[in-house]
Design a protein around this motif. Structure first.
Motif, mmCIF file in Angstrom:
data_model
loop_
_atom_site.group_PDB
_atom_site.id
_atom_site.type_symbol
_atom_site.label_atom_id
_atom_site.label_comp_id
_atom_site.label_asym_id
_atom_site.label_seq_id
_atom_site.Cartn_x
_atom_site.Cartn_y
_atom_site.Cartn_z
ATOM 1 N N THR A 1 -39.262 -1.640 29.068
ATOM 2 C CA THR A 1 -38.163 -2.531 29.414
ATOM 3 C C THR A 1 -38.411 -3.933 28.849
ATOM 4 N N GLY A 2 -37.455 -4.421 28.062
ATOM 5 C CA GLY A 2 -37.569 -5.746 27.466
ATOM 6 C C GLY A 2 -38.412 -5.816 26.217
ATOM 7 N N ALA A 3 -38.965 -4.697 25.787
ATOM 8 C CA ALA A 3 -39.875 -4.704 24.639
ATOM 9 C C ALA A 3 -39.107 -4.782 23.321
ATOM 10 N N SER A 4 -39.833 -5.131 22.277
ATOM 11 C CA SER A 4 -39.324 -5.000 20.911
ATOM 12 C C SER A 4 -39.771 -3.642 20.380
ATOM 13 N N VAL A 5 -38.840 -2.936 19.751
ATOM 14 C CA VAL A 5 -39.124 -1.587 19.260
ATOM 15 C C VAL A 5 -38.881 -1.562 17.754
ATOM 16 N N VAL A 6 -39.886 -1.134 17.016
ATOM 17 C CA VAL A 6 -39.803 -1.075 15.561
ATOM 18 C C VAL A 6 -39.932 0.375 15.108
ATOM 19 N N PHE A 7 -38.973 0.815 14.291
ATOM 20 C CA PHE A 7 -39.098 2.117 13.627
ATOM 21 C C PHE A 7 -39.814 1.895 12.311
ATOM 22 N N ILE B 1 -38.240 6.339 -10.458
ATOM 23 C CA ILE B 1 -37.060 6.994 -11.008
ATOM 24 C C ILE B 1 -37.080 6.952 -12.536
ATOM 25 N N SER B 2 -37.597 5.854 -13.096
ATOM 26 C CA SER B 2 -37.580 5.712 -14.552
ATOM 27 C C SER B 2 -38.560 6.649 -15.254
ATOM 28 N N ALA B 3 -39.512 7.198 -14.504
ATOM 29 C CA ALA B 3 -40.474 8.166 -15.069
ATOM 30 C C ALA B 3 -40.686 9.242 -14.009
ATOM 31 N N SER B 4 -39.666 10.082 -13.847
ATOM 32 C CA SER B 4 -39.619 11.003 -12.713
ATOM 33 C C SER B 4 -40.872 11.870 -12.634
ATOM 34 N N PRO B 5 -41.539 11.864 -11.484
ATOM 35 C CA PRO B 5 -42.783 12.626 -11.341
ATOM 36 C C PRO B 5 -42.507 14.092 -11.025
ATOM 37 N N PRO B 6 -43.404 14.981 -11.370
ATOM 38 C CA PRO B 6 -43.233 16.411 -11.072
ATOM 39 C C PRO B 6 -43.659 16.721 -9.641
ATOM 40 N N ASN B 7 -43.037 16.004 -8.675
ATOM 41 C CA ASN B 7 -43.313 16.298 -7.266
ATOM 42 C C ASN B 7 -42.046 16.109 -6.453
ATOM 43 N N TYR B 8 -42.168 16.012 -5.135
ATOM 44 C CA TYR B 8 -41.019 16.097 -4.239
ATOM 45 C C TYR B 8 -41.091 14.971 -3.203
ATOM 46 N N ILE B 9 -40.234 15.028 -2.205
ATOM 47 C CA ILE B 9 -40.142 13.962 -1.197
ATOM 48 C C ILE B 9 -40.708 14.470 0.121
ATOM 49 N N TRP B 10 -41.455 13.600 0.826
ATOM 50 C CA TRP B 10 -41.956 13.955 2.149
ATOM 51 C C TRP B 10 -42.235 12.692 2.948
ATOM 52 N N VAL B 11 -42.430 12.855 4.252
ATOM 53 C CA VAL B 11 -42.634 11.732 5.166
ATOM 54 C C VAL B 11 -44.127 11.595 5.440
ATOM 55 N N ARG B 12 -44.691 10.478 5.029
ATOM 56 C CA ARG B 12 -46.109 10.241 5.303
ATOM 57 C C ARG B 12 -46.335 9.889 6.767
ATOM 58 N N THR B 13 -45.567 8.974 7.285
ATOM 59 C CA THR B 13 -45.656 8.606 8.705
ATOM 60 C C THR B 13 -44.268 8.257 9.211
ATOM 61 N N ALA B 14 -44.067 8.439 10.506
ATOM 62 C CA ALA B 14 -42.825 8.039 11.166
ATOM 63 C C ALA B 14 -43.154 7.776 12.633
ATOM 64 N N THR B 15 -42.968 6.527 13.056
ATOM 65 C CA THR B 15 -43.337 6.150 14.423
ATOM 66 C C THR B 15 -42.323 5.187 15.013
ATOM 67 N N LEU B 16 -42.368 5.065 16.329
ATOM 68 C CA LEU B 16 -41.743 3.955 17.050
ATOM 69 C C LEU B 16 -42.872 3.103 17.599
ATOM 70 N N ASP B 17 -42.890 1.827 17.250
ATOM 71 C CA ASP B 17 -43.903 0.899 17.735
ATOM 72 C C ASP B 17 -43.289 0.015 18.808
ATOM 73 N N PHE B 18 -43.943 -0.072 19.956
ATOM 74 C CA PHE B 18 -43.452 -0.862 21.082
ATOM 75 C C PHE B 18 -44.335 -2.091 21.274
ATOM 76 N N PHE B 19 -43.693 -3.266 21.382
ATOM 77 C CA PHE B 19 -44.408 -4.517 21.583
ATOM 78 C C PHE B 19 -43.869 -5.190 22.839
ATOM 79 N N ALA B 20 -44.764 -5.509 23.763
ATOM 80 C CA ALA B 20 -44.352 -6.220 24.975
ATOM 81 C C ALA B 20 -43.641 -7.514 24.604
ATOM 82 N N SER B 21 -42.622 -7.876 25.386
ATOM 83 C CA SER B 21 -41.774 -9.014 25.030
ATOM 84 C C SER B 21 -42.571 -10.290 24.837
ATOM 85 N N GLU B 22 -43.591 -10.500 25.674
ATOM 86 C CA GLU B 22 -44.350 -11.738 25.562
ATOM 87 C C GLU B 22 -45.214 -11.785 24.307
ATOM 88 N N ARG B 23 -45.461 -10.621 23.684
ATOM 89 C CA ARG B 23 -46.273 -10.577 22.468
ATOM 90 C C ARG B 23 -45.420 -10.556 21.209
#
Length: 539
Positions: free
Chosen positions: A137-143, A203-225
């Motif tokens: 409650t009241g926190a800052s949330v970063v994706f 894009i200018s030198a397209s690599p022979p690989n694909y797309i994937w997600v290395r990390t995905a998080t929600l970071d919560f920071f207390a309002s006073e911080r």
């Protein structure tokens, strides 16, 4: 015309190291109070989420060539063929129900078609009642998401962006984490629809690989911080009890950004952020209330081969015209420019009677669209004694319909300027150690001076500083960056008090939604202080 050889010293000499980088490098770079890992079953379940996935593809479409009769740099009338990426899944209410459902761990799968390819990841997240032992409650949330290789992040159908943005919602760099603030006042039950557009790169030198997600998080920071500002020492010196009607006796000064060489020319923009100049480093910066500082405009004042001679080659005063276009005082280029909607530049003023301007310092628009500016030689390498100086005086000028007219040449160092609320008077501050004056000019229909008088004289103040930026509030009080702080002067010329900051203030801007917060550019920092006056007319 008055000619004098004494040289005020308005700015420090050029001793700044080129390697200094101002501002926090990223949004909330500190360690969070809690993290939800969106690549785990437990994390996704905690926020009641479900990953959805779709390949994206490039399609050829009909469009038009550039150049419309009414807009030469916009889409024209001649048909052509170009390309688009589909689907357009950025919208908040986009129906992704028939997309592939991904288990959280499957976000690490190599997806899309490879080489030059694109895709979409979508997930809706709900702020939970608790994250472990942390109350959000009241926190800052970063994706935060790091996509191999590039990403754009849409939240609730929006991808707000401005010049200079990096690693927020827009492409930040090769495998750079995108950090996007979802809210700075979280409430359990809030829901956010997140759409991540993945791009294989380079894009200018397209690599022979694909797309994937290395990390995905929600970071919560207390309002006073998570506050993007820290308290700073403020001394309020009252010369008159009336100051308490202007400045809250309990007002708090905050430092919102630091690490600069010299800051100037602040202006609050319509997108809810502060633009300000760094004349010494030749840039305009953008401070967002989230706390991020980015380069809004590089090479803001000069690109000449002799730039090394200059202490302050960059921009100084900034303002917006009645149509919302940014106007810039350029020291090195010795001119005023306006940035048009397509990014092209219009020169508003560069000379007077065939002679180049000195180094335009500050500027203000009157409501009829007439632009007024000051032109001391402080931006020239040798100021008053610079061999390239062409005007024998420091002027206050007006620009109307492309014509530059002289308002007055009586001041040695005209600097900040502002209009009274009714625009009857133009106030100008004089940076001159021997005549530290705020002068009030009454102008006629042709912008010539009908009457002038000294509103206030600070010459005897115990400080080396003279007078820099000015602002006026709706009651007509003048706020002048003067010797030792910000001097508050009534419309009748009475000194109400002085706000003393940790650093010498050099300019000010009204900001925030209700325009009753002063943002102050000083030597190395940017500060803010909320005043009492509501609904101040910003200038």
């Amino acid at each position: 015309m008055r000619t004098r050889t004494r040289t005020p010293t308005p700015t420090p000499t050029r001793t700044d190291p080129a390697a200094r980088i101002p501002g926090p490098p990223e949004l909330l770079p500190g360690c969070p109070d809690a993290v939800v890992d969106l690549q785990t079953e437990a994390g996704v379940a905690l926020v009641d989420g479900q990953w959805r996935y779709s390949d994206a593809r490039v399609e050829e479409i009909e469009f038009v060539e550039v150049g419309h009769p009414d807009d030469p740099l916009g889409p024209g009338l001649v048909p052509n063929r170009t390309f688009d990426v589909v689907p357009h899944a950025e919208l908040e209410d986009y129906d992704d129900s028939d997309w592939r459902a991904l288990a959280p761990a499957d976000t690490r799968l190599r997806l899309s078609q490879g080489r030059v390819c694109f895709n979409w990841y979508r997930i809706a997240v709900t702020i939970p009642e608790s994250v472990g032992d942390f109350d959000p409650t009241g926190a800052s949330v970063v994706f935060e998401a790091a996509i191999d290789d590039y990403a754009e992040v849409w939240v609730n159908g929006e991808l707000p962006h401005a010049l200079g943005d990096a690693a927020g919602p827009v492409v930040g760099g090769f495998n750079t984490p995108n950090r996007v603030l979802l809210t700075d006042e979280a409430r359990p039950g809030q829901r956010f629809q997140i759409a991540v557009f993945g791009i294989n790169g380079p894009i200018s030198a397209s690599p022979p690989n694909y797309i994937w997600v290395r990390t995905a998080t929600l970071d919560f920071f207390a309002s006073e911080r998570a506050r993007p500002a820290v308290p700073a020492e403020l001394q309020i010196e009252r010369a008159d009890p009336a100051l308490d009607t202007v400045v809250d006796p309990g007002a708090v000064l905050e430092r919102v950004a630091d690490g600069f060489v010299f800051t100037e020319g602040p202006v609050w923009s319509a997108d809810g952020s502060l633009l300000f100049s760094s004349p010494n480093t030749n840039a305009i910066y953008r401070w967002h209330p989230s706390g991020r500082v980015t380069v809004f405009r590089a090479k803001s004042g000069y690109t000449g081969t002799d730039i090394g001679r200059f202490t302050q080659p960059g921009s100084n005063g900034l303002t917006f015209d009645p149509q919302g276009r940014l106007a810039i005082c350029q020291h090195g280029n010795r001119r005023l420019i306006r940035v048009e909607p397509h990014g092209n530049v219009t020169v508003l003023a560069g000379a007077y009677e065939g002679r180049r301007l000195n180094s335009p310092n500050d500027l203000v628009y009157r409501s009829d669209g007439t632009l007024f500016f000051t032109d001391p030689p402080f931006g020239l390498p040798e100021t008053f004694d610079d061999p390239g100086k062409e005007l024998p005086f420091s002027g206050v000028f007006a620009v109307r319909d492309g014509r530059v007219t002289l308002v007055t040449d009586e001041l040695e160092g005209p600097n900040g300027l502002a209009f009274s609320p009714d625009e009857r008077y133009l106030y100008v501050g004089n940076w001159d150690p021997e005549r530290k004056l705020v002068v009030r000019y009454e102008l006629g229909a042709d912008d010539q001076v009908l009457d002038s008088r000294v509103l206030f004289d600070m010459t005897d103040a115990d400080s080396e500083d003279a007078i820099d930026g000015l602002k006026v509030d709706q009651a007509g009080n003048v706020y002048a960056c003067g010797p030792g702080g910000i001097w508050v002067i009534s419309p009748s010329g009475k000194h109400l008090g002085t706000l003393r900051l940790p650093e010498a203030p050099h300019n000010l801007a009204w900001g925030d939604a209700n325009a009753c917060t002063l943002y102050i550019t000083a030597l190395t920092s940017v500060y803010r202080i909320r005043l009492q006056i509501p609904g101040i007319r910003p200038q």
